[in-house]
Design a protein around this motif. Structure first.
Motif: not given
Length: 693
Positions: A64-71, A587-588, A612-620
């Motif tokens: 699967r193509q990775a979604r850019a983390p900040f698009d 959304v996260l 990470r399935n959306t554009s939102i990063p978060f500490p895990v």
């Protein structure tokens, strides 16, 4: 302003939201709304980042193509694009989020006289504004807010909001009539642009302290339903936006001329107010500020009771139920003038009725008052003064001391609206809880935006959102074991599922009316609690937030000032957080793809593959369960998402791994709980207060 969709404080069941399909978008489910996490029972292991660049394969084996983390997509035509919300750093606004050495703001001092004709429902008066130009600019014209023009035929607000809506004009035709408009004694011709009025100055107003005196005669018909911010109900009048007010001239935008459309609120200059209102002789008037002539408008006994209340922690009836009931039929000829003064505020409002009951008490020198018509206002209002006192005390002790001499709550047709030292609240019922939420919310506005003077007309989250965040603390303190927080999330979820949400940075008048409660109030409160509890830490964030209030008290902060202030106070680069939760409507959703173990040199390691399935990063944060029944917690910094939407967390395992859970604390707003566990997942923390320390 009253929260459009109020959450009850009692009877919440803690349950899991079901997954709901969103048209044309990825299916997300809202997290379990148990949401109020207790502190970790184990000290988590902090792991060094281990990045995996290879995209995972789906069930068919296709990568699967990775979604850019900040698009992100910004299709909002009104979205800010010129970084105006991040001015500076410069001599006016420093890089640490504090006012700079040359910070300035204008000043406007008012003297107002007005007469209310209850028969014709017309208010007529005059205002004198003493305006001080503290800017480094020469001003050749000024702008004044004339909010009553919302009710002129063809106003922008009447076109934008349906006539029968909360903000609608309800078919009422009104607006200001002006007379004898002068600047420094010279007559000037007003130039009206909807709810803004430009006055060209007879002579330029010099920088660095130049002064001008503006005098305006005005009158208007009082609307019955004043867009739920003012109005009347039989003999009761609630008066707000009742006189022409100076627009703000600041170092960020110059003249702030955003019109009053109804949904967006206010941005005003600080100053001192001296105002007098003449009403029928039988009327009792409640208002912002301190009454200056009690001996002329109150009886000797009423003055005695008021003095007693100002020194008592117990509620005193300044006007009793029997006295208020008798006043309904005891018509008095003539008029009386009530004179008030308010210092270091940016507005004043008032209310009048002949049959007010008036209760008062005090705390720490602050007079807490309630005015209400009974039985029109429910029996709950007999606790209105105590609820006002409790609110002022709680927020003073938790966030910043209340700086004003009094706080007043008035029952009436306005659902909930705030002004300095004065709020209007709905009538309520027999249950005291029926009014507490609104009294508490409206007086919370004394901190945002009365003390911290942000631009409500542009950034609802800086007043409504911050205030709703304060309310979470008050709700859990007032009702231990109860929380409005599940309702906050439910309201945000409604906007997501209905596809009506927009970024928090959206101007309130451009937010879908049905989503204002979510985007202006509840989502920013959830975001703030998330930042406090899961990114920075409660103690550090609380210190930083109190410092922000202290630093910007009676000043005009921008979003960038807040962002910089929190970053500098906490020592965190939070650019990813602001971008994710304030500038997008994503959304996260972080999930566990797989878990594998291996042994090397006698040490067992577990590899937990995260996506990470959306554009939102978060500490895990992870909780790992072992075959012997023990668990171990681990945490990863947000930096693991810097270059990919996949990350393999390699953790030292103490034994055979039987299950893994993301977010042991259930109040992380991950939108899809179905991918947050693997195997026989360990239990999460029990629900608890979200405002814990």
């Amino acid at each position: 302003m009253r929260r459009p969709l109020r959450c009850g404080l009692r009877g919440y069941s803690l349950r899991t939201f079901s997954l709901q399909r969103l048209p044309n978008v990825k299916r997300y489910g809202l997290l379990a709304v148990a949401l109020a996490a207790c502190s970790q029972q184990q000290r988590p292991v902090v792991l060094a980042p281990v990045r995996m660049d290879v995209p995972a394969a789906d069930s068919s084996g296709v990568a699967r193509q990775a979604r850019a983390p900040f698009d992100t997509q910004r299709d909002d035509p009104f979205a800010t694009t010129n970084r105006i919300d991040w001015p500076g750093p410069n001599r006016y606004r420093s890089s640490n989020g504090a006012p700079g050495p040359d910070y300035w703001q204008q000043r406007a001092d008012y003297t107002i006289t007005a007469t209310l004709d209850t028969g014709t429902t017309e208010l007529a008066g005059s205002v004198q504004i003493r305006y001080t130009n503290n800017s480094p600019d020469t001003l050749r014209y000024i702008w004044i807010q004339v909010d009553q023009n919302l009710y002129r035929t063809g106003s922008k607000g009447s076109a934008l909001f349906p006539a029968d809506s909360r903000w609608g004009v309800r078919g009422f035709q009104g607006g200001y009539t002006f007379r004898d408009v002068r600047v420094n004694g010279s007559s000037v011709e007003p130039r009206i642009n909807d709810t803004m009025m430009r006055l060209d100055l007879p002579a330029p107003l010099v920088p660095g302290g130049g002064k001008a005196t503006i005098s305006i005669g005005f009158s208007f018909k009082v609307p019955e339903h004043g867009s739920d911010r003012m109005g009347r109900d039989s003999t009761l009048f609630e008066m707000a936006q009742w006189f022409p007010r100076m627009a703000v001239y600041d170092d960020v935008r110059g003249w702030n001329t955003d019109p009053y459309l109804g949904q967006g609120e206010f941005y005003l200059e600080y100053g001192d107010y001296d105002y007098s209102v003449t009403v029928p002789a039988g009327y009792i008037v409640a208002g912002s500020g301190v009454l200056q002539n009690p001996e002329q408008v109150l009886t000797t006994e009423q003055r005695r009771r008021l003095t007693l209340a100002s020194r008592s922690n117990e509620v005193v009836q300044v006007i009793t139920e029997a006295e208020a009931a008798a006043a309904k039929t005891a018509a008095k000829p003539g008029t009386k003038t009530w004179h008030f003064r308010a210092s270091n505020v940016h507005d004043v409002a008032w209310a009048g009725a002949p049959d007010f009951r008036w209760d008062a008490t005090s705390w720490n020198g602050v007079l807490a008052q309630s005015y209400y018509e009974f039985p029109k206002a429910g029996k709950a209002w007999e606790q209105g003064a105590e609820q006002t006192q409790w609110t002022i005390k709680h927020y003073s002790q938790t966030f910043f001391p209340f700086p004003y001499p009094q706080a007043t709550s008035v029952a009436g047709p306005v659902g909930g609206m705030e002004y300095p030292m004065f709020v209007m609240v709905h009538y309520g019922s027999e249950d005291p809880a029926s009014i507490f939420g609104t009294i508490n919310h409206e007086h919370g506005h004394e901190w945002f935006p009365m003390i911290v003077g942000s631009n409500e007309r542009r950034y609802a989250w800086m007043d409504e959102g911050f205030n709703t965040y304060l309310n979470a603390f008050a709700n859990e303190a007032r009702y231990p074991g109860q929380s409005a927080y599940p309702g906050y999330l439910r309201n945000w979820n409604d906007a997501v599922t209905r596809r009506t949400q927009s970024p928090l940075m959206t101007a309130p008048d451009n937010i879908d009316a049905s989503a204002l409660g979510a985007i202006g109030y509840r989502k920013p409160a959830v975001v703030m609690l998330t930042l406090r509890n899961h990114v920075i830490g409660a103690d550090m964030f609380d210190r930083a937030f109190r410092e922000y209030i202290k630093t910007w008290a009676f000043k005009h902060p921008t979003p960038g000032d807040f962002f910089r202030s929190i970053e500098n106070s906490t020592g965190e680069d939070l650019s990813w957080f602001w971008r994710s939760f304030f500038y997008t409507d994503d959304v996260l959703d972080i999930g566990i793809d797989s878990v594998a173990t291996r042994t090397a040199e006698g040490q067992t390691f577990a590899t937990i593959s995260l996506r990470r399935n959306t554009s939102i990063p978060f500490p895990v944060k992870l909780r790992v369960a072992y075959a012997d029944g023990t668990t171990q917690d681990f945490q990863l910094p947000v930096n693991v998402w810097a270059r990919s939407n996949r990350f393999d967390a390699v953790v030292p395992a103490k034994g055979t791994v039987t299950g893994v859970r993301l977010w042991p604390d259930p109040s992380v707003p991950d939108w899809n709980p179905s991918n947050d566990t693997w195997g026989n997942a360990p239990a999460g923390n029990p629900a608890g207060p979200v405002t814990r320390r």
